[in-house]
Motif scaffolding. Structure first.
Motif, PDB file in Angstrom:
ATOM      1  N   GLU A   1     -10.956  -0.768  -4.370  1.00 61.52           N
ATOM      2  CA  GLU A   1     -12.133  -0.205  -3.700  1.00 61.52           C
ATOM      3  C   GLU A   1     -12.774  -1.232  -2.770  1.00 61.52           C
ATOM      4  O   GLU A   1     -13.244  -0.883  -1.682  1.00 61.52           O
ATOM      5  N   GLU A   2     -12.789  -2.497  -3.178  1.00 59.66           N
ATOM      6  CA  GLU A   2     -13.353  -3.555  -2.335  1.00 59.66           C
ATOM      7  C   GLU A   2     -12.514  -3.736  -1.065  1.00 59.66           C
ATOM      8  O   GLU A   2     -13.055  -3.888   0.030  1.00 59.66           O
ATOM      9  N   LEU A   3     -11.187  -3.708  -1.213  1.00 57.80           N
ATOM     10  CA  LEU A   3     -10.307  -3.790  -0.040  1.00 57.80           C
ATOM     11  C   LEU A   3     -10.601  -2.642   0.925  1.00 57.80           C
ATOM     12  O   LEU A   3     -10.737  -2.847   2.130  1.00 57.80           O
ATOM     13  N   TYR A   4     -10.714  -1.435   0.385  1.00 56.95           N
ATOM     14  CA  TYR A   4     -10.953  -0.255   1.211  1.00 56.95           C
ATOM     15  C   TYR A   4     -12.344  -0.286   1.846  1.00 56.95           C
ATOM     16  O   TYR A   4     -12.518   0.121   2.990  1.00 56.95           O
ATOM     17  N   ARG A   5     -13.331  -0.811   1.137  1.00 61.31           N
ATOM     18  CA  ARG A   5     -14.692  -0.911   1.689  1.00 61.31           C
ATOM     19  C   ARG A   5     -14.693  -1.855   2.896  1.00 61.31           C
ATOM     20  O   ARG A   5     -15.241  -1.535   3.956  1.00 61.31           O
ATOM     21  N   ARG A   6     -14.036  -3.015   2.742  1.00 63.88           N
ATOM     22  CA  ARG A   6     -13.955  -3.969   3.844  1.00 63.88           C
ATOM     23  C   ARG A   6     -13.179  -3.381   5.016  1.00 63.88           C
ATOM     24  O   ARG A   6     -13.524  -3.610   6.180  1.00 63.88           O
ATOM     25  N   ALA A   7     -12.138  -2.607   4.708  1.00 63.40           N
ATOM     26  CA  ALA A   7     -11.334  -1.970   5.764  1.00 63.40           C
ATOM     27  C   ALA A   7     -12.176  -0.979   6.560  1.00 63.40           C
ATOM     28  O   ALA A   7     -12.073  -0.923   7.791  1.00 63.40           O
ATOM     29  N   LYS A   8     -13.016  -0.206   5.877  1.00 57.12           N
ATOM     30  CA  LYS A   8     -13.882   0.760   6.570  1.00 57.12           C
ATOM     31  C   LYS A   8     -14.857   0.033   7.494  1.00 57.12           C
ATOM     32  O   LYS A   8     -15.109   0.481   8.605  1.00 57.12           O
ATOM     33  N   GLU A   9     -15.398  -1.095   7.010  1.00 55.13           N
ATOM     34  CA  GLU A   9     -16.330  -1.870   7.830  1.00 55.13           C
ATOM     35  C   GLU A   9     -15.662  -2.363   9.116  1.00 55.13           C
ATOM     36  O   GLU A   9     -16.290  -2.448  10.159  1.00 55.13           O
ATOM     37  N   LEU A  10     -14.373  -2.703   9.016  1.00 58.54           N
ATOM     38  CA  LEU A  10     -13.637  -3.212  10.177  1.00 58.54           C
ATOM     39  C   LEU A  10     -12.989  -2.095  10.991  1.00 58.54           C
ATOM     40  O   LEU A  10     -12.381  -2.346  12.024  1.00 58.54           O
ATOM     41  N   GLY A  11     -13.087  -0.859  10.492  1.00 57.02           N
ATOM     42  CA  GLY A  11     -12.529   0.285  11.205  1.00 57.02           C
ATOM     43  C   GLY A  11     -11.013   0.399  11.100  1.00 57.02           C
ATOM     44  O   GLY A  11     -10.369   0.963  11.984  1.00 57.02           O
ATOM     45  N   VAL A  12     -10.436  -0.135  10.021  1.00 55.95           N
ATOM     46  CA  VAL A  12      -8.974  -0.110   9.855  1.00 55.95           C
ATOM     47  C   VAL A  12      -8.587   0.436   8.471  1.00 55.95           C
ATOM     48  O   VAL A  12      -7.601   0.004   7.884  1.00 55.95           O
ATOM     49  N   TYR A  13      -9.336   1.406   7.995  1.00 57.22           N
ATOM     50  CA  TYR A  13      -9.110   1.950   6.651  1.00 57.22           C
ATOM     51  C   TYR A  13      -7.684   2.454   6.462  1.00 57.22           C
ATOM     52  O   TYR A  13      -7.012   2.091   5.495  1.00 57.22           O
ATOM     53  N   GLU A  14      -7.199   3.281   7.379  1.00 57.44           N
ATOM     54  CA  GLU A  14      -5.853   3.863   7.230  1.00 57.44           C
ATOM     55  C   GLU A  14      -4.774   2.780   7.239  1.00 57.44           C
ATOM     56  O   GLU A  14      -3.795   2.873   6.506  1.00 57.44           O
ATOM     57  N   LEU A  15      -4.950   1.764   8.064  1.00 55.88           N
ATOM     58  CA  LEU A  15      -3.994   0.669   8.141  1.00 55.88           C
ATOM     59  C   LEU A  15      -3.934  -0.101   6.819  1.00 55.88           C
ATOM     60  O   LEU A  15      -2.852  -0.398   6.308  1.00 55.88           O
ATOM     61  N   ILE A  16      -5.081  -0.402   6.248  1.00 55.23           N
ATOM     62  CA  ILE A  16      -5.144  -1.150   4.986  1.00 55.23           C
ATOM     63  C   ILE A  16      -4.606  -0.294   3.841  1.00 55.23           C
ATOM     64  O   ILE A  16      -3.859  -0.781   2.982  1.00 55.23           O
ATOM     65  N   LYS A  17      -4.956   0.981   3.837  1.00 55.88           N
ATOM     66  CA  LYS A  17      -4.445   1.890   2.807  1.00 55.88           C
ATOM     67  C   LYS A  17      -2.916   1.959   2.885  1.00 55.88           C
ATOM     68  O   LYS A  17      -2.225   1.925   1.870  1.00 55.88           O
ATOM     69  N   SER A  18      -2.401   2.018   4.087  1.00 54.62           N
ATOM     70  CA  SER A  18      -0.960   2.060   4.302  1.00 54.62           C
ATOM     71  C   SER A  18      -0.292   0.767   3.819  1.00 54.62           C
ATOM     72  O   SER A  18       0.771   0.805   3.187  1.00 54.62           O
ATOM     73  N   ALA A  19      -0.903  -0.376   4.099  1.00 52.41           N
ATOM     74  CA  ALA A  19      -0.350  -1.668   3.659  1.00 52.41           C
ATOM     75  C   ALA A  19      -0.327  -1.756   2.138  1.00 52.41           C
ATOM     76  O   ALA A  19       0.657  -2.206   1.543  1.00 52.41           O
ATOM     77  N   TYR A  20      -1.409  -1.326   1.496  1.00 50.70           N
ATOM     78  CA  TYR A  20      -1.469  -1.338   0.028  1.00 50.70           C
ATOM     79  C   TYR A  20      -0.376  -0.443  -0.557  1.00 50.70           C
ATOM     80  O   TYR A  20       0.381  -0.862  -1.435  1.00 50.70           O
ATOM     81  N   ASN A  21      -0.273   0.775  -0.054  1.00 49.71           N
ATOM     82  CA  ASN A  21       0.726   1.716  -0.574  1.00 49.71           C
ATOM     83  C   ASN A  21       2.147   1.238  -0.307  1.00 49.71           C
ATOM     84  O   ASN A  21       3.026   1.387  -1.160  1.00 49.71           O
ATOM     85  N   ARG A  22       2.373   0.653   0.862  1.00 55.32           N
ATOM     86  CA  ARG A  22       3.704   0.126   1.177  1.00 55.32           C
ATOM     87  C   ARG A  22       4.060  -1.010   0.226  1.00 55.32           C
ATOM     88  O   ARG A  22       5.174  -1.092  -0.286  1.00 55.32           O
ATOM     89  N   GLY A  23       3.111  -1.898  -0.020  1.00 56.76           N
ATOM     90  CA  GLY A  23       3.335  -2.999  -0.959  1.00 56.76           C
ATOM     91  C   GLY A  23       3.639  -2.489  -2.354  1.00 56.76           C
ATOM     92  O   GLY A  23       4.537  -2.989  -3.038  1.00 56.76           O
ATOM     93  N   LYS A  24       2.893  -1.469  -2.770  1.00 56.63           N
ATOM     94  CA  LYS A  24       3.095  -0.891  -4.103  1.00 56.63           C
ATOM     95  C   LYS A  24       4.502  -0.303  -4.238  1.00 56.63           C
ATOM     96  O   LYS A  24       5.190  -0.540  -5.234  1.00 56.63           O
ATOM     97  N   VAL A  25       4.940   0.422  -3.244  1.00 51.27           N
ATOM     98  CA  VAL A  25       6.280   1.024  -3.268  1.00 51.27           C
ATOM     99  C   VAL A  25       7.352  -0.063  -3.256  1.00 51.27           C
ATOM    100  O   VAL A  25       8.311  -0.021  -4.039  1.00 51.27           O
ATOM    101  N   GLU A  26       7.188  -1.055  -2.392  1.00 52.57           N
ATOM    102  CA  GLU A  26       8.187  -2.122  -2.301  1.00 52.57           C
ATOM    103  C   GLU A  26       8.232  -2.971  -3.569  1.00 52.57           C
ATOM    104  O   GLU A  26       9.305  -3.390  -4.002  1.00 52.57           O
ATOM    105  N   GLY A  27       7.074  -3.207  -4.171  1.00 49.39           N
ATOM    106  CA  GLY A  27       7.038  -3.946  -5.439  1.00 49.39           C
ATOM    107  C   GLY A  27       7.734  -3.181  -6.550  1.00 49.39           C
ATOM    108  O   GLY A  27       8.513  -3.742  -7.327  1.00 49.39           O
ATOM    109  N   SER A  28       7.474  -1.889  -6.612  1.00 49.90           N
ATOM    110  CA  SER A  28       8.104  -1.040  -7.611  1.00 49.90           C
ATOM    111  C   SER A  28       9.615  -0.972  -7.397  1.00 49.90           C
ATOM    112  O   SER A  28      10.400  -1.054  -8.352  1.00 49.90           O
TER     113      SER A  28
END
Length: 148
Positions: free
Chosen positions: A43-70
């Protein structure tokens, strides 16, 4: 490029790296996103992303990392690098100590330590398409007439 623009871009790149690494860790270790520490950090990552106007990009990076880690974890299991279900006393002991440490220090502290250790022992490189996306966030030179 102005100084504040450089700082903003550097902050976005840092946030992208954090989101990707954290997602990778969660995917690789198979942790639940419902654990309060994980949920709060996400939630903190997403809050900071919204402040910077890059929410979708950060969400995509998190999800991509999660899939690649798995996927990496599954590859290692398949290659026999992780012995799933075969516990020896050596392998059980650290988990028990981790759980006890978590109970002593509060929920999530053990996971935070595990994440910090994971980052120290694992070198993750941000996928190139996220770095390319950062270039698209720059203001075109012709629109910055009087700033330089």
């Amino acid at each position: 490029m102005g100084k504040s623009e450089n700082n903003g871009k550097a902050e976005i790149k840092k946030l992208l790296q954090e989101a990707y690494e954290f997602g990778y860790f969660i995917g690789y270790r198979g942790h639940s996103e419902w654990i309060s520490w994980v949920r709060d950090r996400k939630e903190e990552l997403y809050r900071r992303a919204k402040e910077l106007g890059v929410y979708e990009l950060i969400k995509s990076a998190y999800n991509r990392g999660k899939v690649e880690g798995s996927n990496r974890r599954q590859e290692e299991i398949n290659l026999g690098l992780i012995e799933k279900g075969k516990l020896t006393e050596e392998k059980v002991k650290p988990r028990v100590e981790m759980r006890r440490a978590e109970e002593r220090t509060g929920e999530g502290k053990g996971l935070e330590v595990e994440f910090a250790r994971f980052l120290q022992t694992t070198r993750l490189v941000l996928p190139p398409e996220f770095l390319d996306t950062l270039k698209h966030l720059e203001i075109p030179r012709m629109l910055k007439l009087g700033e330089e």
